[in-house]
Design a protein around this motif. Structure first.
Motif, PDB file in Angstrom:
ATOM      1  N   ALA A 139      10.548 -12.765 -40.202  1.00  0.00           N
ATOM      2  CA  ALA A 139       9.241 -13.248 -39.749  1.00  0.00           C
ATOM      3  C   ALA A 139       9.022 -12.898 -38.279  1.00  0.00           C
ATOM      4  CB  ALA A 139       9.146 -14.756 -39.946  1.00  0.00           C
ATOM      5  N   SER A 140       7.779 -12.656 -37.923  1.00  0.00           N
ATOM      6  CA  SER A 140       7.437 -12.376 -36.534  1.00  0.00           C
ATOM      7  C   SER A 140       7.413 -13.674 -35.743  1.00  0.00           C
ATOM      8  CB  SER A 140       6.065 -11.704 -36.450  1.00  0.00           C
ATOM      9  OG  SER A 140       5.046 -12.617 -36.845  1.00  0.00           O
ATOM     10  N   VAL A 141       7.441 -13.559 -34.432  1.00  0.00           N
ATOM     11  CA  VAL A 141       7.342 -14.740 -33.579  1.00  0.00           C
ATOM     12  C   VAL A 141       6.039 -15.466 -33.840  1.00  0.00           C
ATOM     13  CG1 VAL A 141       7.077 -15.500 -31.198  1.00  0.00           C
ATOM     14  CG2 VAL A 141       8.882 -13.894 -31.777  1.00  0.00           C
ATOM     15  N   GLN A 142       4.965 -14.720 -34.042  1.00  0.00           N
ATOM     16  CA  GLN A 142       3.673 -15.344 -34.298  1.00  0.00           C
ATOM     17  C   GLN A 142       3.703 -16.170 -35.594  1.00  0.00           C
ATOM     18  OE1 GLN A 142       4.147 -12.143 -33.546  1.00  0.00           O
ATOM     19  NE2 GLN A 142       3.203 -11.950 -31.510  1.00  0.00           N
ATOM     20  N   GLU A 143       4.358 -15.632 -36.626  1.00  0.00           N
ATOM     21  CA  GLU A 143       4.439 -16.363 -37.897  1.00  0.00           C
ATOM     22  C   GLU A 143       5.285 -17.622 -37.754  1.00  0.00           C
ATOM     23  OE1 GLU A 143       4.074 -12.733 -41.157  1.00  0.00           O
ATOM     24  OE2 GLU A 143       5.973 -13.028 -40.071  1.00  0.00           O
ATOM     25  N   LEU A 144       6.375 -17.520 -37.020  1.00  0.00           N
ATOM     26  CA  LEU A 144       7.201 -18.700 -36.790  1.00  0.00           C
ATOM     27  C   LEU A 144       6.457 -19.728 -35.942  1.00  0.00           C
ATOM     28  CD1 LEU A 144      10.622 -16.949 -36.105  1.00  0.00           C
ATOM     29  CD2 LEU A 144      10.011 -18.271 -38.136  1.00  0.00           C
ATOM     30  N   ALA A 145       5.729 -19.259 -34.942  1.00  0.00           N
ATOM     31  CA  ALA A 145       4.969 -20.165 -34.079  1.00  0.00           C
ATOM     32  C   ALA A 145       3.933 -20.955 -34.876  1.00  0.00           C
ATOM     33  CB  ALA A 145       4.300 -19.383 -32.959  1.00  0.00           C
ATOM     34  N   GLN A 146       3.365 -20.342 -35.882  1.00  0.00           N
ATOM     35  CA  GLN A 146       2.409 -21.062 -36.731  1.00  0.00           C
ATOM     36  C   GLN A 146       3.068 -22.246 -37.422  1.00  0.00           C
ATOM     37  OE1 GLN A 146       0.815 -18.077 -39.377  1.00  0.00           O
ATOM     38  NE2 GLN A 146      -0.431 -17.116 -37.778  1.00  0.00           N
ATOM     39  N   GLN A 147       4.322 -22.068 -37.819  1.00  0.00           N
ATOM     40  CA  GLN A 147       5.054 -23.163 -38.456  1.00  0.00           C
ATOM     41  C   GLN A 147       5.339 -24.290 -37.463  1.00  0.00           C
ATOM     42  OE1 GLN A 147       5.981 -23.076 -41.951  1.00  0.00           O
ATOM     43  NE2 GLN A 147       4.403 -21.509 -41.736  1.00  0.00           N
ATOM     44  N   TYR A 148       5.699 -23.929 -36.247  1.00  0.00           N
ATOM     45  CA  TYR A 148       5.929 -24.939 -35.213  1.00  0.00           C
ATOM     46  C   TYR A 148       4.636 -25.684 -34.885  1.00  0.00           C
ATOM     47  CZ  TYR A 148      10.754 -23.693 -34.053  1.00  0.00           C
ATOM     48  OH  TYR A 148      12.112 -23.517 -34.090  1.00  0.00           O
ATOM     49  N   GLU A 149       3.545 -24.955 -34.827  1.00  0.00           N
ATOM     50  CA  GLU A 149       2.256 -25.589 -34.544  1.00  0.00           C
ATOM     51  C   GLU A 149       1.859 -26.534 -35.666  1.00  0.00           C
ATOM     52  OE1 GLU A 149      -0.232 -22.207 -33.991  1.00  0.00           O
ATOM     53  OE2 GLU A 149       0.661 -21.676 -32.046  1.00  0.00           O
ATOM     54  N   ALA A 150       2.080 -26.115 -36.919  1.00  0.00           N
ATOM     55  CA  ALA A 150       1.752 -26.967 -38.058  1.00  0.00           C
ATOM     56  C   ALA A 150       2.596 -28.239 -38.062  1.00  0.00           C
ATOM     57  CB  ALA A 150       1.961 -26.198 -39.367  1.00  0.00           C
TER      58      ALA A 150
END
Length: 329
Positions: A139-150
């Protein structure tokens, strides 16, 4: 005003002033279950880690042979675990925490597990916790960041480093991280550019690991296995550059068809705080001697057996921890 009245007024004002104004709370309030750890920098503490934290071997998973822990992440944290690792895999197009494959053991969406960690931390405000993700989904950093944001983590808890690598990073004390609220440290083993989410840190810019694929008690060694770029270096060389040592200590057995499973039959020996070759206590002592310092992280299966937390306490010089809820043996 009489002297008696003046002294009485001074005494009353001392009662009203907050204890931290005199340094009282800071010296008596525990950080990660001990007041003695508050003044120590993040990289100068040993943290007990639950290997594959979300993958539980209990009735909820039909006692799956892929489970690495007997109790969930909330119980782990309450018992003193401060490093949680998990594997991230794709379930369709969604990021889940799955053991090797989501067909093997699927513990649900990554954001749900992260929210579990956040919930515990919100109820335990004097604790610094580390998450290490194995990026099996690439996963990209952006995709992982979406999970952290959620999961509601990014603005409230996530720590952002001051340096891009171990040599440039100056780690704060546990107390300062707690005071700032930024007390969840996040690493991912392999990621690309993290400039969009700098709180998601590339593991091997800050950490090295010893071998993890161990199938015999005599196979536990302290040398560098990952990152491969450091294979020709000695642990003391990379530690001198500020890199933190992570000591993997879990034993596997072959169960056929090239499949390996945690060796639960040997777990009492593997997780023993004291003993000879193959025990956690012995390996921790050997690696501490070789590194010239205690490992920063001890990563184990079935954390409650041993109990393994005793080894982390010994390395930290903690004799009277407070605030823990021990999991049943």
């Amino acid at each position: 005003m009489s002297w008696k009245a003046y002294l009485a007024l001074c005494a009353f004002s001392l009662v009203l002033r907050p204890a931290h104004a005199y340094g009282i709370a800071r010296s008596s309030t525990p950080c990660n279950n001990s007041p003695s750890l508050c003044s120590r920098s993040y990289d100068n503490v040993t943290y007990l880690g639950a290997h594959d934290s979300p993958f539980v071997r209990d009735a909820s998973t039909s006692y799956s042979a892929s489970g690495n822990q007997y109790y969930n992440s909330t119980v782990q944290l309450s018992a003193g675990v401060r490093l949680l690792t998990a594997q991230v895999q794709l379930q369709g197009s969604a990021l889940h925490v799955c053991h090797s494959s989501c067909d093997l053991l699927d513990a649900g969406p990554l954001s749900t597990w992260l929210a579990e960690v956040r919930s515990w931390m919100e109820s335990n405000t004097n604790e610094v916790v580390t998450i290490l993700l194995v990026n099996g989904a690439s996963a990209s950093v952006q995709e992982l960041a979406q999970q952290y944001e959620a999961a509601g983590i990014t603005t409230s808890l996530a720590y952002t480093p001051t340096g891009s690598d171990a040599q440039s990073q100056e780690w704060p004390t546990l107390q300062s991280m707690i005071d700032s609220g930024k007390r969840l440290v996040n690493f991912v083993d392999y990621i690309g550019d993290n400039s969009d989410a700098p709180y998601i840190m590339p593991e091997f810019s800050y950490i090295f690991e010893n071998p993890y694929d161990v199938t015999s008690a005599s196979g536990f060694v302290c040398g560098i296995n990952r990152p491969p770029s450091e294979n020709g270096s000695t642990p003391t060389q990379v530690i001198a550059q500020g890199v933190m040592p992570l000591m993997n200590h879990f034993l596997y057995q072959d169960i056929g068809l090239g499949i390996q499973s945690p060796d639960v039959d040997a777990i009492d020996t593997t997780n023993a705080p004291d003993g000879g070759v193959g025990s956690l206590g012995y390996s921790a002592s050997q690696c501490s001697e070789q590194y010239g310092r205690a490992p920063s992280f001890l990563l184990v299966d079935f954390f409650n057996v041993g109990p393994t937390i005793d080894v982390a306490d010994r390395l930290n010089g903690v004799s009277s921890p407070v605030g823990r809820t021990s999991a049943p043996a």
